[in-house]
Design an enzyme around this catalytic site. Structure first.
Site, PDB file in Angstrom:
ATOM      1  N   LYS A 135      14.218  -0.236   5.014  1.00 19.96           N
ATOM      2  CA  LYS A 135      13.643   0.619   3.899  1.00 19.96           C
ATOM      3  C   LYS A 135      13.786   1.986   3.873  1.00 19.96           C
ATOM      4  O   LYS A 135      14.326   2.691   2.760  1.00 19.96           O
ATOM      5  CB  LYS A 135      12.236  -0.110   3.615  1.00 19.96           C
ATOM      6  CG  LYS A 135      11.835   0.536   2.256  1.00 19.96           C
ATOM      7  CD  LYS A 135      12.583   0.052   0.877  1.00 19.96           C
ATOM      8  CE  LYS A 135      12.273   0.760  -0.133  1.00 19.96           C
ATOM      9  NZ  LYS A 135      11.025   0.575  -0.605  1.00 19.96           N
ATOM     10  N   LEU A 165       0.927  -1.301   0.072  1.00 20.31           N
ATOM     11  CA  LEU A 165       0.035  -0.109  -0.157  1.00 20.31           C
ATOM     12  C   LEU A 165       0.982   1.167  -0.035  1.00 20.31           C
ATOM     13  O   LEU A 165       1.976   1.349   0.297  1.00 20.31           O
ATOM     14  CB  LEU A 165      -1.120  -0.052   1.122  1.00 20.31           C
ATOM     15  CG  LEU A 165      -1.927  -1.254   1.336  1.00 20.31           C
ATOM     16  CD1 LEU A 165      -2.480  -1.400   2.805  1.00 20.31           C
ATOM     17  CD2 LEU A 165      -3.015  -1.247   0.392  1.00 20.31           C
ATOM     18  N   PRO A 166       0.426   2.547  -0.305  1.00 14.17           N
ATOM     19  CA  PRO A 166       1.121   3.832  -0.461  1.00 14.17           C
ATOM     20  C   PRO A 166       1.593   4.392   0.568  1.00 14.17           C
ATOM     21  O   PRO A 166       2.749   4.865   0.670  1.00 14.17           O
ATOM     22  CB  PRO A 166      -0.031   4.462  -1.369  1.00 14.17           C
ATOM     23  CG  PRO A 166      -1.122   3.701  -1.956  1.00 14.17           C
ATOM     24  CD  PRO A 166      -1.071   2.482  -0.752  1.00 14.17           C
ATOM     25  N   LYS A 191       7.986  11.309  -0.017  1.00 14.71           N
ATOM     26  CA  LYS A 191       7.249  10.739   0.989  1.00 14.71           C
ATOM     27  C   LYS A 191       8.229   9.838   1.906  1.00 14.71           C
ATOM     28  O   LYS A 191       8.416  10.128   3.012  1.00 14.71           O
ATOM     29  CB  LYS A 191       6.153   9.738   0.791  1.00 14.71           C
ATOM     30  CG  LYS A 191       5.286   8.973   1.827  1.00 14.71           C
ATOM     31  CD  LYS A 191       4.789   7.688   1.118  1.00 14.71           C
ATOM     32  CE  LYS A 191       5.933   6.602   1.193  1.00 14.71           C
ATOM     33  NZ  LYS A 191       5.466   5.362   0.991  1.00 14.71           N
ATOM     34  N   THR A 197       5.974   0.478   2.074  1.00 15.10           N
ATOM     35  CA  THR A 197       7.070   1.562   2.864  1.00 15.10           C
ATOM     36  C   THR A 197       6.540   2.513   3.758  1.00 15.10           C
ATOM     37  O   THR A 197       5.892   3.442   3.379  1.00 15.10           O
ATOM     38  CB  THR A 197       7.908   2.307   1.593  1.00 15.10           C
ATOM     39  OG1 THR A 197       8.648   1.432   0.799  1.00 15.10           O
ATOM     40  CG2 THR A 197       8.974   3.070   2.365  1.00 15.10           C
TER      41      THR A 197
END
Length: 354
Positions: free
Chosen positions: A223, A105-106, A298, A138
């Protein structure tokens, strides 16, 4: 106790050994049919069918897993339905049909909603069918840890061997869309080490590597650090190539020098940001595809916030964050993050390596 229960479920030697010989010897995509899959992994739910998730789900299907999918995009669901893949209207329905659920998912907000929101994966009481949840999004490490802690309070509808409670792994990936398509992603995994070992057939059906990073949230932390280093290296390579061109050295020449000397890095030898230098990368197709600048911005926001919380100095993070935020505000948020070369350093719209 939890480790012992996992071993009793997935190891023929019960609790006598920590060795998972089957999983350690597992090779990518070797299953020809679901009859050869471990029973605890046969039914896999997948939520989030964007550029990355759709390709990851496809590789699980190719490997023989029985996959059930969900996404807010009905057109994507239709494509999977036409392939004969089961689709569900809500995450809760996916949970009820799956032994393992993978999410891609974003953002942290999306992950929270899919897991804990109305009709989410954890909706419907304290009893769950899936024994394992894998989040490859992430997001910030604390969100991963919070959801993992929440899941640990649930109970399995049906015990798996001696296992009574579900587990969660945070397992973001590196490699981008190209690696997702090819099944060569690298997973950075946080959570129970025994659950990580048991889930290796899933990881190696979607990727070429899976690295255990420690406890819950450590995969997400790794990450963020990886993408911070990637952003800084892309800015360094772009700045150096722009300077070299201004001084009369062609980008192709300078790239050759970088790639056989101490400046060599992924941004120079595998993902060169200058149009005309390398084929098959976003810079060769007007920076379309790849890893969007808004996603890099982001991730830099996540890195900056994590650095503040940890009390770490982060001047390069702050500068990279500023540059990518500016890039997005100027309308380039959908372009690959390597477009920083053109739109920040040179402002040129044509091939610059003539």
């Amino acid at each position: 106790m939890a480790i012992c229960r996992l071993r009793s479920l997935f190891s023929p030697s019960k609790c006598k050994s920590s060795s998972f010989s089957f999983y350690q010897s597992f090779k990518p995509r070797t299953f020809s049919s679901s009859h050869h899959l471990p029973s605890h992994l046969q039914n896999v739910g997948f939520i989030g069918l964007g550029n990355m998730g759709s390709r990851m789900a496809n590789n699980l299907i190719k490997a023989g897993f029985s996959v059930t999918v969900h996404d807010l995009n009905s057109d994507v669901l239709d494509k999977f339905s036409h392939m004969g893949v089961a689709t569900k209207k809500t995450p809760c329905e996916v949970s009820e049909a799956s032994d393992v659920v993978v999410t891609m998912l974003p953002s942290s907000a999306h992950v929270n909603d899919v897991y804990t929101g109305p009709n989410g994966l954890l909706h419907g009481g304290k009893l769950l069918r899936p024994w394992l949840f894998i989040d490859s999004s992430t997001i910030d490490p604390q969100t991963s840890r919070n959801i993992s802690s929440t899941i640990s309070n649930y109970i399995l509808k049906e015990k798996k061997g001696d296992l009574e409670k579900p587990f969660m792994l945070d397992a973001p990936v590196s490699g981008g869309v190209i690696a997702a398509e090819a099944g060569t992603l690298t997973f950075m995994v946080g959570g129970s080490e025994e659950a990580f070992a048991a889930a290796k057939p899933l990881f190696f059906s979607m990727g070429k590597g899976a690295i255990y990073c420690g406890g819950a949230g450590n995969g997400s932390a790794a990450k963020i650090c990886n993408n911070l280093a990637l952003a800084v290296s892309m800015l360094g390579v772009s700045e150096a190539l722009a300077l070299g061109q201004s001084l009369g050295v062609a980008a192709s020449t300078l790239s050759k020098i970088f790639n056989c000397s101490s400046a060599r890095c992924w941004s120079s030898d595998s993902y060169n940001p200058v149009p005309g230098v390398m084929e098959g990368v976003p810079s060769s197709r007007d920076y379309n595809g790849g890893f969007a600048s808004k996603l890099m911005a982001k991730d830099l926001n996540l890195a900056a916030e994590s650095a503040k919380q940890a009390g770490c100095k982060h001047p390069l993070t702050s500068q990279a964050q500023k540059i990518y935020t500016e890039l997005c505000n100027e309308g380039h948020e959908g372009k690959d993050f390597s477009c920083v070369f053109r739109h920040y350093y040179t402002g040129m719209d044509e091939h610059v390596d003539q």
